[in-house]
Scaffold this active site. Structure first.
Site, short mmCIF file in Angstrom:
data_model
loop_
_atom_site.label_atom_id
_atom_site.label_comp_id
_atom_site.label_asym_id
_atom_site.label_seq_id
_atom_site.Cartn_x
_atom_site.Cartn_y
_atom_site.Cartn_z
N HIS A 629 3.16 -6.29 5.02
CA HIS A 629 2.19 -5.35 5.60
C HIS A 629 0.97 -6.07 6.19
O HIS A 629 0.23 -5.49 6.97
CB HIS A 629 1.80 -4.26 4.59
N GLY A 776 -7.58 -6.96 0.35
CA GLY A 776 -7.87 -8.37 0.62
C GLY A 776 -7.10 -9.30 -0.30
O GLY A 776 -6.97 -10.49 -0.05
N SER A 778 -3.98 -8.56 -0.96
CA SER A 778 -2.60 -8.37 -0.49
C SER A 778 -1.96 -9.69 -0.06
O SER A 778 -2.62 -10.53 0.55
CB SER A 778 -2.60 -7.45 0.72
C1 4AZ Z 1 -4.94 -3.45 -0.30
O1 4AZ Z 1 -5.43 -2.57 0.37
C2 4AZ Z 1 -4.69 -3.19 -1.74
N1 4AZ Z 1 -4.97 -1.82 -6.49
C3 4AZ Z 1 -4.05 -4.14 -2.50
C4 4AZ Z 1 -3.83 -3.89 -3.84
C5 4AZ Z 1 -4.22 -2.72 -4.40
C6 4AZ Z 1 -4.85 -1.77 -3.65
C7 4AZ Z 1 -5.09 -2.01 -2.32
C8 4AZ Z 1 -3.95 -2.50 -5.85
O2 4AZ Z 1 -4.66 -4.56 0.16
#
Ligand code: 4AZ
Length: 828
Positions: A629, A776, A778
């Protein structure tokens, strides 16, 4: 003559001119005589000069030969050998006993015999002295002195380092040698003596540092001295030795000039994070640093600095007022040995006093914290030692006496503490008071977590709807029930889910008849009933590990566990992964900040003009794993274009992108999983190939990829790292953050997240909230520390319903379900 350019000949001509000048009184008219005499003189002078030059050359050569080439230099080697046909006696411990002298004589002559038989050793041997014996059967320690011409030094070094040349040869005339010896080892000796200069810092390094590795089979000593009534402060600025093992290279620092255990201050091996405090203090004006190396490995060594400082007059003292701070001497340097400090603390007479230790490291190797017999802090008759997170000791009066004691050996960084006055009727205004006196946030009361070390925040609680009441009365979140972790302490949260006596409990909580265990069928559904059956080859199944040969074994998680399970040993191939280079991270940095090199596989993915966007994990020199993503098109930008991205490796602080150890790499290609669904986030995985391979360093290392059959059990603690937001909707962190979270049962989590989970996802988090990945993070790693102490990539940060909310754990791409796809595209 004008055409002559050769300088010696020119000089010769000049001499000839001078000679001509010197014969001006000869009769000028006798031209014949002049003609005859001239050439004859020339020949004589030429011969004389040639003879003179030859003599000078020979003298020079002889001088060089005797002074430099042939001058013997003194060399000392330390060594040890094992005597096979001898039994150890207690008397060998005492070097003045007749038994010692008798055996020493025999060993000495055996060593001399070994030397005599070697052309590169024998002629140069001067003396051997046996210094000690130890058990096993008998091990003799000795040193040997040699006088060797410079040009033979190298061959002597080579012969002494070669185990094959130091072997006992049987003398056919002596059918029964007195001693049978083996394992004759010689260490090249390196000794340095350094004296601190007033007001100056003196540096020293391992031989060859930093351009070449320190020598193998070496024993080096640095004797450090300072002026009388001074002490020494020694700091290792960089330290990179062989990784710690039982027989690995090590440094020992002594509070004395003798390398004796009762004066050892520290033993160091491996690699230390730059922020780890490696400053040590002596109690007198001497210190000894030793380096012991084995026969293999090439490591840079260390650079150290020392200086003298006036001997500490006193420590401790009397502290007054409402609050204040105090520390062990020289904190955060290691406190000096042989030190006693007493603090007498007094607050206003209408208040009580408490001491809060913010950092507490008073650890002596091998001493249990229950005894505290060596280094300790003593308050009201109670001793404290070891390593502790923040704790409080309260007094019921306005005074408290605190004593700190360090003995002769092993020191630590000590403590940093504050004293505070408190109102006995309200010790923690607006907060909950633990029975120990510590104040904690009211929200921490009865939340299922032991925030007070004595558990007083979890006593006398009325359990809420969402909580389970343990048999011992504690309240724990209902989701912790049957997660294979004894959360109650009395295991009552795991009892209702245990299986009947004749059945087997699967890792996913299911019960199957015991007879189905190891029957070759996956009755549990997660393969755990077929997990650890036998090490011999079994029919290949979904849950069995496949060796490269094609044979399958039933051991659970056999890859890179340090044991060769496959006949072809393929389970232990490509295992240069998942280890940190630094032995110890800094203990001074608090909170959730990571230390430099703590997560050496963490990658920060930047987009030109936007900075950090996503995390990734280094899995080999050329490949990263991240989330698909991260590369979705957004606001007209094609994030799948590799040329937009730069990978930062070895990075801790986003504010220091060009800091030391940071490598930047361009991306060659981005491969997102073809089944990635940008609505459900199913198959949220991508692999990125770097344009050129990374160079592995202390702060850049790959993480291990688990086999598709690898089992990460529910309830296991995992680590997630990233520079994402530190609060929902907040800004990203500049220092790499870390959080320890737990793997949550898939069924339980699917209920919490309204059926949004697919088999490619897993939930990991803390159900009471407060700890989670966020925007962030991710693409970043979720790692598991396995029994072998190697770390494996268990997941990739993918999505979540907000961040760190109660009962809303983060969702991660499940590596094991996506493992085959990674293999297909990276070959790893
Ligand atoms: C994001 O938006 C994201 N709480 C990554 C992990 C989580 C939430 C949002 C997990 O990249």
């Amino acid at each position: 003559m004008g055409g002559c350019v050769d300088l010696p000949l020119g000089l010769f001509e000049l001499d000839m001119n001078n000679l001509d000048e010197g014969v001006e009184f000869l009769p000028a008219m006798n031209s014949k005589k002049m003609e005859k005499r001239g050439p004859k003189r020339q020949v004589v002078v030429t011969i004389l000069i040639i003879v003179f030059l030859l003599v000078s050359l020979t003298t020079g050569l002889l001088f060089w030969h005797f002074k430099y080439r042939n001058t013997p230099i003194q060399k000392v080697f330390n060594g040890h050998l094992r005597v096979l046909n001898w039994e150890f006696l207690d008397a060998y411990e005492n070097s003045s006993s007749p038994e010692f002298s008798m055996l020493a004589k025999k060993v000495k002559s055996t060593v001399e015999e070994i030397y005599k038989n070697h052309a590169d050793i024998g002629p140069y041997h001067k003396e051997t002295v046996i210094t000690a014996f130890s058990e096993g059967s008998v091990i003799a320690y000795y040193w040997s002195e040699f006088l060797v011409p410079k040009y033979r030094e190298e061959s002597l070094d080579r012969a002494m380092a070669d185990k094959q040349s130091l072997v006992q040869r049987w003398n056919p005339r002596l059918r029964n040698p007195m001693l049978k010896v083996e394992s004759v080892i010689a260490f090249r000796d390196c000794m340095f003596s350094l004296h601190a200069k007033e007001g100056e810092v003196t540096s020293f390094t391992t031989p060859g540092f930093p351009n070449s590795p320190y020598p193998n089979n070496a024993l080096c000593y640095w004797a450090l001295r300072a002026d009388a009534s001074s002490t020494i402060s020694l700091t290792f600025k960089t330290l990179e030795l062989e990784p710690c093992r039982d027989d690995s290279d090590y440094i020992k620092v002594y509070n004395s000039l003798s390398p004796v255990e009762p004066h050892a201050l520290v033993r160091l091996c491996g690699n230390y994070a730059p922020s780890y405090n490696l400053t040590f203090l002596s109690s007198q004006n001497v210190m000894l640093v030793t380096l012991v190396t084995n026969k293999e490995g090439r490591f840079p060594g260390f650079k150290a600095e020392f200086f003298q400082l006036p001997k500490m007059k006193a420590c401790g003292g009397s502290l007054k007022g409402d609050s204040g701070t105090f520390t062990t001497p020289y904190y955060p340097a290691h406190y000096p040995p042989d030190t006693d400090c007493v603090w007498n603390i007094e607050v206003s007479s209408i208040k009580n006093v408490k001491v809060r230790f913010n950092m507490f490291y008073v650890l002596e190797p091998g001493i249990p914290v229950s005894s505290c017999t060596k280094d300790y802090v003593q308050i009201n008759g109670t001793r404290y030692c070891g390593e502790h997170s923040q704790f409080v000791v309260a007094s019921t009066t306005n005074r408290i006496e605190l004593l700190f004691h360090s003995d002769q050996s092993y020191t630590d960084t000590g403590f940093s503490a504050e004293f505070l006055s408190y109102d006995s009727s309200d010790p923690c205004p607006g907060k909950f008071t633990c029975n120990t006196g510590r104040c904690i946030d009211r929200s921490m009361r009865c939340d299922g977590w032991l925030d007070c070390v004595d558990g007083s925040d979890e006593r006398s609680c009325t359990c809420t709807e969402q909580q389970f009441r343990c048999q011992n009365g504690w309240c724990k979140p209902k989701f912790w029930v049957c997660d294979n972790v004894n959360d109650c302490g009395d295991n009552s949260d795991e009892l209702q889910c245990s299986c009947a006596a004749d059945s087997f409990k699967c890792d996913n909580g299911k019960c199957v008849p015991s007879t189905q265990k190891c029957d070759g069928k996956d009755d549990c559904g997660d393969g755990s009933d077929e997990g650890s059956c036998s090490l011999t080859t079994v029919p290949c199944k979904k849950y069995t590990y496949k060796c490269r040969s094609g044979h399958c074994i039933s051991k659970q998680n056999p890859e890179c566990d340090g044991e060769q399970d496959c006949e072809d040993h393929s389970d232990e191939d490509n295992c240069n992964c998942g280890l940190r280079s630094y032995v110890r991270k800094s203990r001074i940095v608090g909170g959730q900040n990571s230390d430099v090199g703590e997560w050496p596989w963490q990658v920060s993915l930047h987009v030109k003009g936007q900075g950090h966007i996503c995390g990734a994990s280094l899995v080999s020199a050329s490949w990263l794993v991240s989330a698909a993503h991260c590369f979705l098109p957004l606001q007209g930008i094609r994030y799948s274009d590799p040329s937009l991205w730069t990978a930062y490796l070895g990075l801790t602080n986003q504010g220091d992108l060009s800091g030391s150890g940071v490598q930047t790499h361009k991306i060659k290609r981005i491969i997102s999983h073809p089944f990635f669904n940008d609505y459900t986030y199913d198959y949220d995985i991508a692999v990125l190939e770097l344009q050129r391979p990374v160079t592995f360093t202390a702060v850049i290392q790959p993480i291990c990829l688990p086999d598709a059959t690898h089992n990460f059990p529910v309830g296991k603690d995992l680590w997630v790292t990233g520079w994402g937001a530190t609060a929902e909707g907040g800004t990203g962190a500049s220092i790499l953050q870390k959080a320890e979270i737990r793997l949550i049962n898939q069924t339980v989590c699917n209920q919490l997240l309204t059926d949004q989970l697919t088999p490619r996802m897993m939930c990991v988090g803390i159900l009471t909230g407060g700890v989670d990945a966020c925007q962030g993070d991710s693409g970043g790693p979720l790692v598991s520390v396995e029994a072998s102490s190697r770390m494996f990539l268990a997941g990739v940060v993918s999505w979540g319903d907000g961040c760190a909310q109660r009962n809303k754990p983060g969702v991660y791409s499940r590596l094991t379900s996506l493992r085959d796809w990674i293999q297909e595209h990276t070959g790893l």
